[in-house]
Design an enzyme around this catalytic site. Sequence first.
Site, PDB file in Angstrom:
ATOM      1  N   ASP A   1       0.849  -1.204   0.000  1.00 24.85           N
ATOM      2  CA  ASP A   1       0.000   0.000   0.000  1.00 24.85           C
ATOM      3  C   ASP A   1       0.882   1.250   0.000  1.00 24.85           C
ATOM      4  O   ASP A   1       0.386   2.373  -0.113  1.00 24.85           O
ATOM      5  CB  ASP A   1      -1.013  -0.010   1.151  1.00 24.85           C
ATOM      6  CG  ASP A   1      -0.371   0.061   2.525  1.00 24.85           C
ATOM      7  OD1 ASP A   1       0.868  -0.073   2.629  1.00 24.85           O
ATOM      8  OD2 ASP A   1      -1.119   0.239   3.523  1.00 24.85           O
ATOM      9  N   SER A   2       2.221   1.056   0.068  1.00 25.40           N
ATOM     10  CA  SER A   2       3.158   2.162  -0.165  1.00 25.40           C
ATOM     11  C   SER A   2       2.941   2.753  -1.550  1.00 25.40           C
ATOM     12  O   SER A   2       3.479   3.819  -1.854  1.00 25.40           O
ATOM     13  CB  SER A   2       4.599   1.672  -0.024  1.00 25.40           C
ATOM     14  OG  SER A   2       4.808   0.521  -0.812  1.00 25.40           O
TER      15      SER A   2
ATOM     16  N   ASP B   1      -1.071  -6.209  -0.446  1.00 27.35           N
ATOM     17  CA  ASP B   1      -1.110  -5.545   0.860  1.00 27.35           C
ATOM     18  C   ASP B   1      -2.528  -5.009   1.061  1.00 27.35           C
ATOM     19  O   ASP B   1      -2.994  -4.172   0.273  1.00 27.35           O
ATOM     20  CB  ASP B   1      -0.111  -4.380   0.816  1.00 27.35           C
ATOM     21  CG  ASP B   1       0.398  -3.990   2.179  1.00 27.35           C
ATOM     22  OD1 ASP B   1       0.041  -4.652   3.167  1.00 27.35           O
ATOM     23  OD2 ASP B   1       1.170  -3.015   2.233  1.00 27.35           O
TER      24      ASP B   1
ATOM     25  N   LYS C   1      -1.159  -9.451   2.819  1.00 24.41           N
ATOM     26  CA  LYS C   1      -0.471  -8.976   4.022  1.00 24.41           C
ATOM     27  C   LYS C   1      -1.392  -7.993   4.720  1.00 24.41           C
ATOM     28  O   LYS C   1      -2.114  -7.249   4.052  1.00 24.41           O
ATOM     29  CB  LYS C   1       0.847  -8.278   3.655  1.00 24.41           C
ATOM     30  CG  LYS C   1       1.538  -7.610   4.842  1.00 24.41           C
ATOM     31  CD  LYS C   1       2.932  -7.116   4.514  1.00 24.41           C
ATOM     32  CE  LYS C   1       2.987  -5.717   3.993  1.00 24.41           C
ATOM     33  NZ  LYS C   1       2.388  -4.687   4.887  1.00 24.41           N
TER      34      LYS C   1
ATOM     35  N   GLU D   1      -1.559  -5.320   8.389  1.00 23.41           N
ATOM     36  CA  GLU D   1      -0.824  -4.740   9.516  1.00 23.41           C
ATOM     37  C   GLU D   1      -1.541  -5.008  10.832  1.00 23.41           C
ATOM     38  O   GLU D   1      -2.775  -5.074  10.872  1.00 23.41           O
ATOM     39  CB  GLU D   1      -0.693  -3.222   9.318  1.00 23.41           C
ATOM     40  CG  GLU D   1       0.167  -2.848   8.118  1.00 23.41           C
ATOM     41  CD  GLU D   1       0.325  -1.348   7.943  1.00 23.41           C
ATOM     42  OE1 GLU D   1      -0.048  -0.579   8.861  1.00 23.41           O
ATOM     43  OE2 GLU D   1       0.822  -0.938   6.885  1.00 23.41           O
TER      44      GLU D   1
ATOM     45  N   GLU E   1       8.855  -4.086  10.908  1.00 17.94           N
ATOM     46  CA  GLU E   1       9.265  -2.782  10.368  1.00 17.94           C
ATOM     47  C   GLU E   1       9.640  -1.818  11.490  1.00 17.94           C
ATOM     48  O   GLU E   1       8.918  -1.707  12.504  1.00 17.94           O
ATOM     49  CB  GLU E   1       8.128  -2.172   9.522  1.00 17.94           C
ATOM     50  CG  GLU E   1       8.509  -0.794   8.981  1.00 17.94           C
ATOM     51  CD  GLU E   1       7.582  -0.229   7.911  1.00 17.94           C
ATOM     52  OE1 GLU E   1       6.613  -0.902   7.526  1.00 17.94           O
ATOM     53  OE2 GLU E   1       7.849   0.904   7.466  1.00 17.94           O
TER      54      GLU E   1
HETATM   55  O1  KIV Z   1       3.475  -1.084   1.765  1.00 20.39           O
HETATM   56  C1  KIV Z   1       4.641  -1.515   1.789  1.00 20.39           C
HETATM   57  O2  KIV Z   1       5.448  -1.284   0.876  1.00 20.39           O
HETATM   58  C2  KIV Z   1       5.048  -2.307   2.937  1.00 20.39           C
HETATM   59  C3  KIV Z   1       6.503  -2.652   3.056  1.00 20.39           C
HETATM   60  C4  KIV Z   1       7.247  -1.469   3.520  1.00 20.39           C
HETATM   61  C5  KIV Z   1       6.718  -3.819   3.926  1.00 20.39           C
HETATM   62  O3  KIV Z   1       4.252  -2.631   3.748  1.00 20.39           O
END
Ligand code: KIV
Length: 275
Positions: free
Chosen positions: A55-56, A94, A124, A126, A193
């Site tokens: 989600d970055s 994510d 993934k 959080e 992280e």
């Molecule tokens: O969104 C992302 O890129 C991440 C990584 C930094 C692990 O969660």
Amino acid sequence: MSTITATSAREHRVTVRSLCQRKRAGQKITMLTAYDFTFARIFDTAGIDVLLVGDSLGNVVQGQDTTLPVTLDEVVYHTRMVSRAARRALVISDMPFGSYQISPEEALRNAVHCVKEGGAHGVKLEGGTGAAAAISRIVGAEIPVMGHVGLTPQAIHRMGGHRVQGRTERSAQLVLEDARAVQEAGAFSVVLEGIPAPLAQEVTRALDIPTIGIGAGAGCDGQVLVMHDMLGLSDWTPSFVKQYANLGALAGQAARRFADDVANRKFPDDEHAYS
Ligand code: KIV
């Protein structure tokens, strides 16, 4: 003695099972973020084990200040491009803010969307103890889940910024509890992280599942970086990032040479035109 390279096992698809075997064998895992077909194909061919559609993308692709505005449809859209390119790597979507916090049922519905429409092999999300119910519901439907504890960017407002977590004894204890909760809920691995290196090493030793570190030192079972950071495409990078190329500068030079050639009538020349 031959050197082990990242690409030496390129012929086999990476699976959640093979990643867990890697931890047991003491072999490091590599993960990079990817958001489109072009870079996903480059990283897959280079032998990167896991491609994370992070989600970055909110920050590095969309130019937003935080990851919070990213939607599930956007993650699915980018996952589709990445999974089309990945022949060997495991592709993880994510789950964005709001897509798994409301209820485990909704988390499952959205994880199914990532797999069915995006072609992801897993998702993934959080959070530690607070995310355990969602993780266990998704895993119960046979979708592999990667956890993410420590500095969790979706909690930016609670943390008061992107702050290293686990610096005090109490906070370190919470990170360890979160990581344990994620494993107990059935996650196949967990991102650590923004935590001190000794804590990341302790968590890695305490868990059976592989840990993937970012800003968490060398003691993790694997490492992940955001592709824009490691390729030199970001304006600013945190101090834990190692830059492996400066594509931003190269792209700028190429654009300036193109503009000069057009202005000076050097491009297109006869070689680059149809007769
Ligand atoms: O969104 C992302 O890129 C991440 C990584 C930094 C692990 O969660």
